[in-house]
Write a protein that holds these residues in place. Structure first.
Motif, PDB file in Angstrom:
ATOM      1  N   UNK A   1      -3.684  18.466  -9.296  1.00  0.00           N
ATOM      2  CA  UNK A   1      -3.502  19.051  -7.964  1.00  0.00           C
ATOM      3  C   UNK A   1      -4.030  18.104  -6.891  1.00  0.00           C
ATOM      4  N   UNK A   2      -4.947  17.226  -7.311  1.00  0.00           N
ATOM      5  CA  UNK A   2      -5.484  16.232  -6.379  1.00  0.00           C
ATOM      6  C   UNK A   2      -4.377  15.352  -5.802  1.00  0.00           C
ATOM      7  N   UNK A   3      -3.243  15.301  -6.474  1.00  0.00           N
ATOM      8  CA  UNK A   3      -2.123  14.503  -5.976  1.00  0.00           C
ATOM      9  C   UNK A   3      -1.671  14.970  -4.591  1.00  0.00           C
ATOM     10  N   UNK A   4      -1.807  16.270  -4.328  1.00  0.00           N
ATOM     11  CA  UNK A   4      -1.374  16.785  -3.022  1.00  0.00           C
ATOM     12  C   UNK A   4      -2.161  16.147  -1.874  1.00  0.00           C
ATOM     13  N   UNK A   5      -3.397  15.708  -2.155  1.00  0.00           N
ATOM     14  CA  UNK A   5      -4.219  15.055  -1.131  1.00  0.00           C
ATOM     15  C   UNK A   5      -3.553  13.769  -0.650  1.00  0.00           C
ATOM     16  N   UNK A   6      -2.763  13.142  -1.522  1.00  0.00           N
ATOM     17  CA  UNK A   6      -2.158  11.860  -1.178  1.00  0.00           C
ATOM     18  C   UNK A   6      -0.985  11.984  -0.216  1.00  0.00           C
ATOM     19  N   UNK A   7      -0.440  13.169  -0.054  1.00  0.00           N
ATOM     20  CA  UNK A   7       0.700  13.333   0.861  1.00  0.00           C
ATOM     21  C   UNK A   7       0.324  13.017   2.306  1.00  0.00           C
ATOM     22  N   UNK A   8      -0.756  13.606   2.867  1.00  0.00           N
ATOM     23  CA  UNK A   8      -1.159  13.187   4.219  1.00  0.00           C
ATOM     24  C   UNK A   8      -1.653  11.750   4.274  1.00  0.00           C
ATOM     25  N   UNK A   9      -2.226  11.258   3.154  1.00  0.00           N
ATOM     26  CA  UNK A   9      -2.665   9.858   3.110  1.00  0.00           C
ATOM     27  C   UNK A   9      -1.460   8.935   3.244  1.00  0.00           C
ATOM     28  N   UNK A  10      -0.379   9.277   2.556  1.00  0.00           N
ATOM     29  CA  UNK A  10       0.855   8.482   2.654  1.00  0.00           C
ATOM     30  C   UNK A  10       1.375   8.474   4.085  1.00  0.00           C
ATOM     31  N   UNK A  11       1.388   9.634   4.726  1.00  0.00           N
ATOM     32  CA  UNK A  11       1.862   9.718   6.108  1.00  0.00           C
ATOM     33  C   UNK A  11       0.991   8.868   7.030  1.00  0.00           C
ATOM     34  N   UNK A  12      -0.330   8.931   6.828  1.00  0.00           N
ATOM     35  CA  UNK A  12      -1.248   8.139   7.648  1.00  0.00           C
ATOM     36  C   UNK A  12      -1.015   6.644   7.451  1.00  0.00           C
ATOM     37  N   UNK A  13      -0.765   6.231   6.197  1.00  0.00           N
ATOM     38  CA  UNK A  13      -0.516   4.815   5.921  1.00  0.00           C
ATOM     39  C   UNK A  13       0.769   4.348   6.599  1.00  0.00           C
ATOM     40  N   UNK A  14       1.806   5.184   6.570  1.00  0.00           N
ATOM     41  CA  UNK A  14       3.076   4.810   7.199  1.00  0.00           C
ATOM     42  C   UNK A  14       2.908   4.642   8.710  1.00  0.00           C
ATOM     43  N   UNK A  15       2.100   5.514   9.304  1.00  0.00           N
ATOM     44  CA  UNK A  15       1.953   5.496  10.763  1.00  0.00           C
ATOM     45  C   UNK A  15       0.957   4.440  11.233  1.00  0.00           C
ATOM     46  N   UNK A  16      -0.212   4.373  10.572  1.00  0.00           N
ATOM     47  CA  UNK A  16      -1.318   3.590  11.127  1.00  0.00           C
ATOM     48  C   UNK A  16      -1.688   2.321  10.365  1.00  0.00           C
TER      49      UNK A  16
ATOM     50  N   UNK B   1       0.827  -1.204   0.000  1.00  0.00           N
ATOM     51  CA  UNK B   1       0.000   0.000   0.000  1.00  0.00           C
ATOM     52  C   UNK B   1       0.864   1.258   0.000  1.00  0.00           C
ATOM     53  N   UNK B   2       1.864   1.303   0.879  1.00  0.00           N
ATOM     54  CA  UNK B   2       2.746   2.474   0.942  1.00  0.00           C
ATOM     55  C   UNK B   2       3.485   2.659  -0.383  1.00  0.00           C
ATOM     56  N   UNK B   3       4.008   1.572  -0.934  1.00  0.00           N
ATOM     57  CA  UNK B   3       4.697   1.650  -2.219  1.00  0.00           C
ATOM     58  C   UNK B   3       3.775   2.112  -3.339  1.00  0.00           C
ATOM     59  N   UNK B   4       2.532   1.642  -3.320  1.00  0.00           N
ATOM     60  CA  UNK B   4       1.565   2.016  -4.355  1.00  0.00           C
ATOM     61  C   UNK B   4       1.174   3.483  -4.256  1.00  0.00           C
ATOM     62  N   UNK B   5       1.014   3.970  -3.039  1.00  0.00           N
ATOM     63  CA  UNK B   5       0.701   5.398  -2.857  1.00  0.00           C
ATOM     64  C   UNK B   5       1.849   6.259  -3.380  1.00  0.00           C
ATOM     65  N   UNK B   6       3.080   5.836  -3.110  1.00  0.00           N
ATOM     66  CA  UNK B   6       4.245   6.581  -3.616  1.00  0.00           C
ATOM     67  C   UNK B   6       4.249   6.577  -5.146  1.00  0.00           C
ATOM     68  N   UNK B   7       3.940   5.432  -5.757  1.00  0.00           N
ATOM     69  CA  UNK B   7       3.857   5.362  -7.218  1.00  0.00           C
ATOM     70  C   UNK B   7       2.811   6.332  -7.754  1.00  0.00           C
ATOM     71  N   UNK B   8       1.666   6.388  -7.079  1.00  0.00           N
ATOM     72  CA  UNK B   8       0.603   7.287  -7.523  1.00  0.00           C
ATOM     73  C   UNK B   8       1.037   8.748  -7.401  1.00  0.00           C
ATOM     74  N   UNK B   9       1.711   9.079  -6.316  1.00  0.00           N
ATOM     75  CA  UNK B   9       2.196  10.454  -6.121  1.00  0.00           C
ATOM     76  C   UNK B   9       3.203  10.817  -7.211  1.00  0.00           C
ATOM     77  N   UNK B  10       4.133   9.905  -7.492  1.00  0.00           N
ATOM     78  CA  UNK B  10       5.128  10.165  -8.537  1.00  0.00           C
ATOM     79  C   UNK B  10       4.439  10.352  -9.889  1.00  0.00           C
ATOM     80  N   UNK B  11       3.508   9.458 -10.211  1.00  0.00           N
ATOM     81  CA  UNK B  11       2.791   9.567 -11.487  1.00  0.00           C
ATOM     82  C   UNK B  11       1.978  10.840 -11.585  1.00  0.00           C
ATOM     83  N   UNK B  12       1.281  11.178 -10.495  1.00  0.00           N
ATOM     84  CA  UNK B  12       0.466  12.390 -10.496  1.00  0.00           C
ATOM     85  C   UNK B  12       1.295  13.650 -10.653  1.00  0.00           C
ATOM     86  N   UNK B  13       2.425  13.729  -9.954  1.00  0.00           N
ATOM     87  CA  UNK B  13       3.282  14.921 -10.047  1.00  0.00           C
ATOM     88  C   UNK B  13       4.010  15.007 -11.392  1.00  0.00           C
ATOM     89  N   UNK B  14       4.324  13.857 -11.994  1.00  0.00           N
ATOM     90  CA  UNK B  14       4.894  13.874 -13.338  1.00  0.00           C
ATOM     91  C   UNK B  14       3.967  14.604 -14.300  1.00  0.00           C
TER      92      UNK B  14
END
Length: 384
Positions: free
Chosen positions: A147-162, A55-68
């Motif tokens: 710009x919706x990609x920015x929403x995934x940044x706190x989601x990534x942090x939440x996934x790493x923690x919880x 899940x964490x790896x997939x969220x990172x992939x989505x963030x990279x793809x979205x920001x590209x």
């Protein structure tokens, strides 16, 4: 549902890349194909790494793809294609990993509820991300939809923690009981035949239950000429809200219909779809399309619940991955299979023919799913 964002600013993308329509449509369809591949691939990946890592790896992939796409895509179509593939692959992996994690940590008495709520969150994500995308790209700069990609940044942090690391959270007595059972059956574990049957039926039915959604706009605007895109958009919103509600209260649907849950959902899908095609004018369209997701989401969420909760051991991840992959694969084929079937049955290329074929086969596959789902339901929820 992040991979669907690319549909929102499609008109602007076509304007920015004139004469490259085929390449643009590759960018639009590639996320769905990548999601299908991701779903199938996750069946093996879940055996080699934890759901949290996936899940964490997939969220990172989505963030990279979205920001590209957000920061460089407007100047380069190949970059857009690469970014869209990254977001699509992750969209196939995450649902599979979530189902596998829920099967491990969810208490038995809450399993139907948590599986329903994971679908609710997926639908909410679809609504939120596409709303952000629509408003962000309203000025014509389609890359701002991401710009919706920015929403995934706190989601990534939440996934790493919880996000759970794989430790079981069900009561100790139940864990001991499950461990005892597992010791006995470990050497003889195999994929339940009822789950294999459900996955096959899901693939086949997905080629038809999307027929109304894919043809709604063309049916109302072009074939009937009784409405505009505004009508289609408003009814689609109601359709999504109804789907959200049924997944939120999936446990009530399962409690009411038990082993016949998918058969009931298939009948609802079929009746709603046929209502649009057979009841003329706006009334039939509004009534049928508004309630369609009552059946579609109940059908998908009910199957997803037992697919995650019935198998044992390594087959939980395999079943979840195959289920998600089969869903994406069938839905992608719907654009071709439903119109072809409609022409075969009714001798017409009109949208209404594809819609009618979709309604008939929704009912058929709903009924076919009954023996498989009934057996899986008994295994997933013994004593009910």
């Amino acid at each position: 549902m992040f991979y669907c964002i690319v549909f929102t600013p499609l008109g602007y993308i076509l304007k920015d890349f004139p004469g490259q329509e085929k390449t643009v449509y590759l960018m639009v369809t590639l996320p769905g194909i990548a999601a299908m591949i991701g779903g199938f691939a996750s069946a093996g990946l879940i055996q080699r790494m934890s759901s949290k890592s996936l899940v964490v790896g997939s969220i990172i992939m989505t963030i990279v793809g979205g920001f590209l796409i957000r920061f460089t895509g407007i100047r380069s179509l190949p970059v857009c294609i690469a970014g869209s593939a990254l977001t699509g692959f992750a969209s196939g992996v995450i649902p599979s990993a979530n189902l596998a994690a829920l099967a491990e940590i969810a208490p038995r008495n809450l399993r139907d509820k948590v599986c329903g709520w994971t679908c609710v969150c997926s639908n909410l994500g679809f609504i939120v991300c596409n709303t952000i995308a629509g408003y962000s790209a309203a000025g014509g700069n389609w890359a701002r939809a991401f710009n919706a990609t920015f929403v995934l940044l706190p989601v990534l942090l939440a996934a790493i923690i919880w996000y759970p690391s794989g430790k079981r959270s069900i009561p100790k007595a139940e864990a001991d009981r499950d461990a005892g059972k597992r010791t006995v059956i470990q050497n003889g574990e195999r994929m339940p035949k009822c789950i294999i049957g459900l996955i096959v039926v899901k693939f086949l039915s997905a080629m038809f239950y999307m027929s109304l959604g894919l043809n709604a706009s063309s049916y109302i605007i072009n074939e009937l000429g009784t409405g505009t895109s505004a009508l289609v958009g408003n009814v689609t919103t109601v359709n999504k809200v109804v789907g959200l509600l049924v997944t939120m209260f999936l446990f009530l649907w399962l409690k009411a219909f038990k082993g016949a849950s998918t058969a009931a959902a298939g009948i609802v899908m079929g009746v709603c779809t046929l209502t649009v095609a057979l009841v003329p004018g706006t009334v039939g369209f509004v009534a049928g399309y508004s309630l369609l997701n009552l059946g579609v989401n109940a059908y998908h969420a009910a199957q997803g619940t037992v697919v995650a909760m019935t198998p044992k051991g390594k087959y939980v991840g395999i079943a979840s991955g195959m289920f998600i992959g089969a869903t994406y694969c069938g839905e992608a084929l719907c654009a071709y299979v439903a119109p072809w079937t409609g022409k075969l049955l009714f001798g017409s290329d009109l949208p209404s023919a594809a819609i009618k074929a979709g309604g008939i086969f929704c009912i058929l596959f709903g009924l076919i799913s009954y023996p498989f789902f009934r057996e899986a339901y008994k295994k997933a929820f013994p004593g009910r």
